[in-house]
Design a protein around this motif. Structure first.
Motif, PDB file in Angstrom:
ATOM      1  N   VAL A   1     -28.316 -28.322 -27.530  1.00 54.60           N
ATOM      2  CA  VAL A   1     -29.141 -29.437 -27.391  1.00 54.60           C
ATOM      3  C   VAL A   1     -30.233 -29.610 -26.251  1.00 54.60           C
ATOM      4  N   SER A   2     -30.051 -28.639 -25.194  1.00 60.05           N
ATOM      5  CA  SER A   2     -31.152 -28.671 -24.115  1.00 60.05           C
ATOM      6  C   SER A   2     -32.644 -28.703 -24.512  1.00 60.05           C
ATOM      7  N   PRO A   3     -33.600 -29.436 -23.780  1.00 59.95           N
ATOM      8  CA  PRO A   3     -34.946 -29.385 -24.010  1.00 59.95           C
ATOM      9  C   PRO A   3     -35.374 -27.963 -23.496  1.00 59.95           C
ATOM     10  N   LEU A   4     -34.798 -27.337 -22.613  1.00 60.13           N
ATOM     11  CA  LEU A   4     -35.143 -25.986 -22.083  1.00 60.13           C
ATOM     12  C   LEU A   4     -35.119 -24.923 -23.314  1.00 60.13           C
ATOM     13  N   ALA A   5     -34.239 -25.016 -24.189  1.00 60.55           N
ATOM     14  CA  ALA A   5     -34.210 -24.222 -25.390  1.00 60.55           C
ATOM     15  C   ALA A   5     -35.471 -24.324 -26.106  1.00 60.55           C
ATOM     16  N   THR A   6     -35.682 -25.670 -26.460  1.00 57.42           N
ATOM     17  CA  THR A   6     -37.002 -25.825 -27.203  1.00 57.42           C
ATOM     18  C   THR A   6     -38.304 -25.284 -26.706  1.00 57.42           C
TER      19      THR A   6
ATOM     20  N   ALA B   1     -38.319 -22.788 -24.896  1.00 65.38           N
ATOM     21  CA  ALA B   1     -38.520 -21.171 -24.825  1.00 65.38           C
ATOM     22  C   ALA B   1     -38.857 -20.790 -26.283  1.00 65.38           C
ATOM     23  N   ARG B   2     -39.144 -21.872 -26.973  1.00 67.45           N
ATOM     24  CA  ARG B   2     -39.504 -21.255 -28.443  1.00 67.45           C
ATOM     25  C   ARG B   2     -41.040 -21.491 -28.416  1.00 67.45           C
ATOM     26  N   GLY B   3     -41.707 -22.037 -27.474  1.00 64.54           N
ATOM     27  CA  GLY B   3     -43.165 -22.116 -27.420  1.00 64.54           C
ATOM     28  C   GLY B   3     -43.779 -23.473 -27.241  1.00 64.54           C
ATOM     29  N   TYR B   4     -43.036 -24.484 -27.153  1.00 63.16           N
ATOM     30  CA  TYR B   4     -43.229 -25.896 -27.238  1.00 63.16           C
ATOM     31  C   TYR B   4     -43.194 -26.605 -25.577  1.00 63.16           C
ATOM     32  N   ALA B   5     -44.188 -27.453 -25.196  1.00 65.99           N
ATOM     33  CA  ALA B   5     -44.311 -28.117 -24.081  1.00 65.99           C
ATOM     34  C   ALA B   5     -43.911 -29.312 -23.864  1.00 65.99           C
ATOM     35  N   ILE B   6     -43.701 -29.860 -22.655  1.00 61.97           N
ATOM     36  CA  ILE B   6     -43.625 -31.348 -22.573  1.00 61.97           C
ATOM     37  C   ILE B   6     -44.763 -31.792 -21.900  1.00 61.97           C
TER      38      ILE B   6
ATOM     39  N   ALA C   1     -48.601 -30.334 -18.382  1.00 65.84           N
ATOM     40  CA  ALA C   1     -47.673 -29.912 -19.458  1.00 65.84           C
ATOM     41  C   ALA C   1     -46.919 -28.767 -18.922  1.00 65.84           C
ATOM     42  N   ARG C   2     -45.609 -29.037 -19.133  1.00 65.47           N
ATOM     43  CA  ARG C   2     -44.498 -28.290 -18.680  1.00 65.47           C
ATOM     44  C   ARG C   2     -44.032 -27.359 -19.720  1.00 65.47           C
ATOM     45  N   LEU C   3     -44.150 -26.141 -19.313  1.00 63.09           N
ATOM     46  CA  LEU C   3     -43.620 -25.030 -20.008  1.00 63.09           C
ATOM     47  C   LEU C   3     -42.222 -24.444 -19.889  1.00 63.09           C
ATOM     48  N   ALA C   4     -41.867 -23.444 -20.493  1.00 59.43           N
ATOM     49  CA  ALA C   4     -40.573 -22.808 -20.386  1.00 59.43           C
ATOM     50  C   ALA C   4     -40.394 -22.312 -18.852  1.00 59.43           C
TER      51      ALA C   4
END
Length: 471
Positions: free
Chosen positions: A399-404, A406-411, A435-438
């Motif tokens: 459930v961690s955002p870091l895993a999301t 890692a799949r190419g999304y950004a915050i 924009a924060r990336l992995a």
């Protein structure tokens, strides 16, 4: 004449019923009512209560009907083979054309009537208590005077006297004469019993030889029964044979089957008396012998008691008692020492079992075992905690955002705020966003905003040509 009747035109033709009715009327007019004697046979008792039977003699028989209404005065039961006299109306049973008698009254004949009278008197006297066993008196075993009520010329008296001479020749016998058969015999027998009672004798015998029921009927007289009941002297009856039972037998204190048996019951046997005397003599001699033996035993006891109380005997007994007590004391001391020694040995064994030198190896072994169990328990607990931590990490990583990311999304966040942007309408063109990336972050400037169209979920076209989102 028969031919004329057959050829005549005025023929009278009867029906069977008409003929039977005229025959019936003729019979009833001719004979009316008759007395008839005969024996009952083929007796029938239907549920209606009427009785149907045949009345016969040696050569002929006739059918009889005894209707229930006519039986009200009947005081005995009709049975096959019974000899009766009937008062009947001669008639004919029309339905079958059978000649019959309509019985209106029936009476017993001969011994049957006497037997019924006997039973009626027996029941009445029994109800009055004349046969009560509690009132009967036991005749004496050795009488001195005997009264015999009987006919002086009968065989019964001879039988009684013969038995008395054989069994008790010294016995005084008084004969009280009376008739024992006939119409007046009952009254004479009652008076004779009363006279015998007044003689002061020891026992009264009332005897008669055998005969038919009619011959013995005087002994069924009520007056005789009441005289026997009033007799204070014990009375023994011996009437007829063994199968003959009379009212006098029932009222008597004791009944014998025959006159000879009555005499035997009333008299002692000389041979039995002699045997009894010999038995008494033997008992007397035995009692004297037993008395002498008891006296001798008593003297022996006194002598023994005298010897046992002599001073020398008592000193010997005391010395023996002292030796016995001394032996018991020594034995008791030995037993006490043995018990105490055994107790000391048991206590020493228990003390050795509880010594520290014996318990230290056992305690060390227990300590090593406890240490081993503690290490095993610690390793088991550590392994369980590591397993639970690994499971928690895997769940957290899922459930961690870091895993999301890692799949190419950004915050994307706006300015200095740390809250992520979720709507394009929250920023304006020219605003600076991050924009924060992995791996790392991008600093961006918003050139244009695409707002969703009302009623649709798809994003609208860019507000300016060439405008695009910057990641």
């Amino acid at each position: 004449m028969q031919q004329d009747l057959l050829e005549s035109g005025n023929r009278r033709i009867y029906t069977v019923l008409e003929l039977n009715r005229e025959v019936r009327a003729s019979l009833e007019r001719r004979f009316a009512r008759v007395w008839l004697e005969g024996e009952i046979s083929n007796l029938s008792r239907p549920a209606s209560g009427h009785l149907y039977f045949s009345l016969k003699d040696r050569d002929a028989q006739v059918r009889c009907a005894f209707f229930r209404g006519a039986q009200r005065g009947l005081d005995f039961d009709l049975e096959d083979g019974q000899h009766v006299i009937v008062f009947a109306r001669v008639s004919l049973y029309e339905a079958r054309g059978e000649y019959q008698l309509i019985v209106e009254q029936a009476e017993e004949m001969g011994s049957g009537l006497l037997r019924r009278q006997f039973e009626q008197l027996k029941a009445r006297l029994h109800a009055e208590g004349l046969f009560n066993a509690d009132l009967k008196v036991v005749p004496p075993a050795r009488p001195a005077h005997l009264a015999v009520v009987t006919s002086p010329s009968g065989a019964a008296l001879r039988d009684v006297l013969r038995v008395v001479r054989r069994r008790a020749p010294w016995l005084r016998v008084t004969v009280v004469p009376s008739r024992v058969q006939g119409a007046e015999a009952g009254a004479e027998l009652a008076a004779a019993v009363a006279h015998a009672d007044a003689l002061g004798c020891d026992t009264v015998l009332l005897v008669r030889g055998g005969g038919s029921l009619e011959d013995l009927w005087a002994f069924n007289d009520e007056r005789l029964a009441r005289a026997i009941h009033a007799c204070r002297t014990p009375l023994i009856s011996g009437v007829g044979h063994e199968i003959d039972v009379t009212i006098a037998d029932l009222a008597a204190d004791l009944r014998a089957p025959t006159p000879s048996a009555a005499a035997e019951l009333a008299t002692p046997d000389a041979a039995e008396l002699a045997q009894a005397v010999r038995a008494l003599l033997a008992r007397l001699q035995g009692a004297e012998r037993n008395r002498r033996e008891r006296r001798s035993a008593h003297l022996d006891g006194l002598l023994h008691r005298l010897r046992s109380r002599h001073p020398v005997q008592r000193l010997e007994q005391h010395a023996q008692r002292r030796d016995e007590l001394e032996q018991r004391l020594v034995l008791a001391q030995q037993q006490r020492l043995a018990r105490d020694g055994a107790a000391v040995r048991n206590a020493n064994v228990r003390l050795q079992a509880q010594h520290p030198a014996r318990r230290l190896p056992l305690l060390n072994a227990q300590l090593a075992q406890l240490r081993e169990r503690l290490g095993n328990r610690a390793r088991e607990a550590l392994a369980r905690d590591e397993a639970r931590l690994g499971s928690a990490l895997r769940a957290l990583h899922a459930v961690s955002p870091l895993a999301t990311l890692a799949r190419g999304y950004a915050i994307v966040t706006a300015g200095d705020t740390a809250a992520p942007l979720t709507r394009a309408a929250d920023v304006a063109p020219g605003a600076r966003v991050e924009a924060r990336l992995a791996e790392g972050a991008l600093q961006c400037v918003v050139q244009s905003c695409t707002l969703p169209q009302p009623g649709t979920d798809a994003p609208a076209a860019p507000s300016e040509p060439g405008a695009r989102d910057q990641d």
